[in-house]
Design a protein around this motif. Sequence first.
Motif, PDB file in Angstrom:
ATOM      1  N   UNK A  62     -32.086 108.803  33.984  1.00 33.41           N
ATOM      2  CA  UNK A  62     -32.988 109.551  33.111  1.00 33.41           C
ATOM      3  C   UNK A  62     -34.237 108.741  32.785  1.00 33.41           C
ATOM      4  N   UNK A  63     -34.048 107.450  32.520  1.00 34.02           N
ATOM      5  CA  UNK A  63     -35.210 106.607  32.202  1.00 34.02           C
ATOM      6  C   UNK A  63     -36.115 106.432  33.428  1.00 34.02           C
ATOM      7  N   UNK A  64     -35.486 106.347  34.617  1.00 37.20           N
ATOM      8  CA  UNK A  64     -36.279 106.203  35.831  1.00 37.20           C
ATOM      9  C   UNK A  64     -37.085 107.473  36.120  1.00 37.20           C
ATOM     10  N   UNK A  65     -36.518 108.628  35.775  1.00 35.80           N
ATOM     11  CA  UNK A  65     -37.201 109.906  36.009  1.00 35.80           C
ATOM     12  C   UNK A  65     -38.298 110.128  34.981  1.00 35.80           C
ATOM     13  N   UNK A  66     -38.037 109.702  33.754  1.00 34.62           N
ATOM     14  CA  UNK A  66     -38.900 110.052  32.621  1.00 34.62           C
ATOM     15  C   UNK A  66     -40.338 109.551  32.798  1.00 34.62           C
ATOM     16  N   UNK A  67     -40.509 108.304  33.216  1.00 38.21           N
ATOM     17  CA  UNK A  67     -41.858 107.735  33.304  1.00 38.21           C
ATOM     18  C   UNK A  67     -42.721 108.410  34.376  1.00 38.21           C
ATOM     19  N   UNK A  68     -42.256 108.513  35.631  1.00 38.77           N
ATOM     20  CA  UNK A  68     -43.108 109.203  36.624  1.00 38.77           C
ATOM     21  C   UNK A  68     -43.305 110.678  36.308  1.00 38.77           C
ATOM     22  N   UNK A  69     -42.361 111.282  35.613  1.00 33.97           N
ATOM     23  CA  UNK A  69     -42.485 112.694  35.268  1.00 33.97           C
ATOM     24  C   UNK A  69     -43.688 112.926  34.356  1.00 33.97           C
ATOM     25  N   UNK A  70     -43.858 112.024  33.383  1.00 33.76           N
ATOM     26  CA  UNK A  70     -45.028 112.128  32.501  1.00 33.76           C
ATOM     27  C   UNK A  70     -46.324 111.970  33.272  1.00 33.76           C
ATOM     28  N   UNK A  71     -46.310 111.055  34.271  1.00 36.51           N
ATOM     29  CA  UNK A  71     -47.505 110.857  35.091  1.00 36.51           C
ATOM     30  C   UNK A  71     -47.828 112.069  35.929  1.00 36.51           C
ATOM     31  N   UNK A  72     -46.800 112.708  36.481  1.00 35.86           N
ATOM     32  CA  UNK A  72     -47.012 113.919  37.300  1.00 35.86           C
ATOM     33  C   UNK A  72     -47.618 115.022  36.460  1.00 35.86           C
ATOM     34  N   UNK A  73     -47.088 115.214  35.250  1.00 35.88           N
ATOM     35  CA  UNK A  73     -47.597 116.285  34.376  1.00 35.88           C
ATOM     36  C   UNK A  73     -49.044 116.005  33.969  1.00 35.88           C
ATOM     37  N   UNK A  74     -49.304 114.729  33.610  1.00 37.68           N
ATOM     38  CA  UNK A  74     -50.661 114.363  33.202  1.00 37.68           C
ATOM     39  C   UNK A  74     -51.667 114.535  34.328  1.00 37.68           C
ATOM     40  N   UNK A  75     -51.250 114.158  35.546  1.00 32.74           N
ATOM     41  CA  UNK A  75     -52.152 114.301  36.693  1.00 32.74           C
ATOM     42  C   UNK A  75     -52.456 115.773  36.977  1.00 32.74           C
ATOM     43  N   UNK A  76     -51.437 116.629  36.822  1.00 25.88           N
ATOM     44  CA  UNK A  76     -51.649 118.064  37.042  1.00 25.88           C
ATOM     45  C   UNK A  76     -52.617 118.635  36.013  1.00 25.88           C
ATOM     46  N   UNK A  77     -52.532 118.166  34.760  1.00 25.84           N
ATOM     47  CA  UNK A  77     -53.463 118.644  33.726  1.00 25.84           C
ATOM     48  C   UNK A  77     -54.891 118.192  34.024  1.00 25.84           C
ATOM     49  N   UNK A  78     -55.055 116.937  34.438  1.00 24.56           N
ATOM     50  CA  UNK A  78     -56.396 116.434  34.774  1.00 24.56           C
ATOM     51  C   UNK A  78     -56.970 117.166  35.980  1.00 24.56           C
ATOM     52  N   UNK A  79     -56.097 117.416  36.961  1.00 21.18           N
ATOM     53  CA  UNK A  79     -56.537 118.150  38.153  1.00 21.18           C
ATOM     54  C   UNK A  79     -57.023 119.546  37.785  1.00 21.18           C
ATOM     55  N   UNK A  80     -56.318 120.175  36.851  1.00 26.29           N
ATOM     56  CA  UNK A  80     -56.707 121.519  36.424  1.00 26.29           C
ATOM     57  C   UNK A  80     -58.081 121.509  35.772  1.00 26.29           C
ATOM     58  N   UNK A  81     -58.370 120.442  35.017  1.00 26.16           N
ATOM     59  CA  UNK A  81     -59.682 120.337  34.368  1.00 26.16           C
ATOM     60  C   UNK A  81     -60.811 120.138  35.376  1.00 26.16           C
ATOM     61  N   UNK A  82     -60.494 119.527  36.531  1.00 27.98           N
ATOM     62  CA  UNK A  82     -61.509 119.227  37.536  1.00 27.98           C
ATOM     63  C   UNK A  82     -61.698 120.353  38.551  1.00 27.98           C
ATOM     64  N   UNK A  83     -60.863 121.387  38.458  1.00 28.85           N
ATOM     65  CA  UNK A  83     -60.967 122.474  39.438  1.00 28.85           C
ATOM     66  C   UNK A  83     -62.314 123.183  39.301  1.00 28.85           C
ATOM     67  N   UNK A  84     -62.924 123.507  40.433  1.00 29.94           N
ATOM     68  CA  UNK A  84     -64.213 124.237  40.353  1.00 29.94           C
ATOM     69  C   UNK A  84     -64.006 125.624  39.752  1.00 29.94           C
ATOM     70  N   UNK A  85     -64.946 126.033  38.966  1.00 32.45           N
ATOM     71  CA  UNK A  85     -64.825 127.305  38.246  1.00 32.45           C
ATOM     72  C   UNK A  85     -64.626 128.475  39.195  1.00 32.45           C
ATOM     73  N   UNK A  86     -65.190 128.367  40.391  1.00 30.19           N
ATOM     74  CA  UNK A  86     -65.120 129.462  41.338  1.00 30.19           C
ATOM     75  C   UNK A  86     -63.673 129.764  41.749  1.00 30.19           C
ATOM     76  N   UNK A  87     -62.875 128.711  41.880  1.00 30.15           N
ATOM     77  CA  UNK A  87     -61.494 128.886  42.352  1.00 30.15           C
ATOM     78  C   UNK A  87     -60.459 128.630  41.264  1.00 30.15           C
ATOM     79  N   UNK A  88     -60.898 128.562  40.019  1.00 35.33           N
ATOM     80  CA  UNK A  88     -59.988 128.176  38.938  1.00 35.33           C
ATOM     81  C   UNK A  88     -58.783 129.097  38.840  1.00 35.33           C
ATOM     82  N   UNK A  89     -58.993 130.406  38.906  1.00 30.52           N
ATOM     83  CA  UNK A  89     -57.890 131.356  38.722  1.00 30.52           C
ATOM     84  C   UNK A  89     -56.786 131.182  39.740  1.00 30.52           C
TER      85      UNK A  89
END
Length: 357
Positions: free
Chosen positions: A139-166
Amino acid sequence: MTPVHHKLAGLDMLASAVILLDAEGRISYANAAAENLLESSLKALSRQKLTALFSNPDELAGVCVQALEHKFADMRQDLTLARPGREALHVHSIISALDDADGTILIELRENVQQRKLDREERILDQSQVNKELIRNLAHEIKNPLGGIRGAAQLLELELPALHLGALREYTQVIIKEADRLQTLVDRLLAPHRRPHIVGDVNIHEVCERVRSLILAEFPSGLTILRDYDASIPEFRGDKEQLIQTVLNIAHNAAQALSERILAGDAELVFKTRVARQVTLAKVRHNLALDLHIIDNGPGISPQIRDRIFYPLVSGREGGSGLGLTLAQTFVQQHMGVIECESRPGYTDFRIVLPLP
């Protein structure tokens, strides 16, 4: 049948194993219970040395020699007889020499059920400790990279071009939601090790009544929950919330397994409490113990998973997390108790045994 065997034919009716040895230690007779215990027929056993069946025969052989020398009328002792490739036999033995000129030795063996129970509990406890350590590390081994994956997905969503956001946001949301789902699973795996053990006075019937009301609120029709309480059971020190969660997990699993009977209107759960006396738990002898049974009339647990139901992530239900019984076992063990299960079609009994003051 020889005259001796004719006289002993009635011994086939006994539940304990009876074996006759000649002066050389060879088997001349074994009753039906002995055949069952040794997992071999009299024909196969006949003329074999009894000690040759075991990999640690010295103690048994020594007692047989003393019996031949008439150093005692009969010797009674507990023996553990190891067998190559098979489970060891834990038996109470009674060994004596018959009053004849042939040097015949009579051996009676009774399985030591208590020893087998202790060995089983020890294996379960060892396996549980290994499981808990594995779960915590994983669980501890999963927990740390899991937070990184979620954070990266949120940052990626913010960087998406408005044209293709949906269109593209759909993919980032899948990543975020699946990361959240795994985070919830990890939190449940770690839950028993995070929450402090809060000890107070516990009335087991208050625990059962709380669980009964919760189950009936979720399954208001088609399910009957019967009470079979021993009102003399005293209060004991324990974590009430943990015990409620333990009984709830078991009862809720049972209610879900009873889905077809609930539809038919004849589903039944029984909460049964008794006092057990002179009970050994985790190698400690207790004068009194709580004996709590949660019994249902459902289809029973599949034989394929029956021996693994307390393992994490093992579930007999589609979509089940497989953590409910693992948590129940952890909480019971934190109370120095044991949890066992007996199941067959139409009857499943989860038994919780906890020490009483």
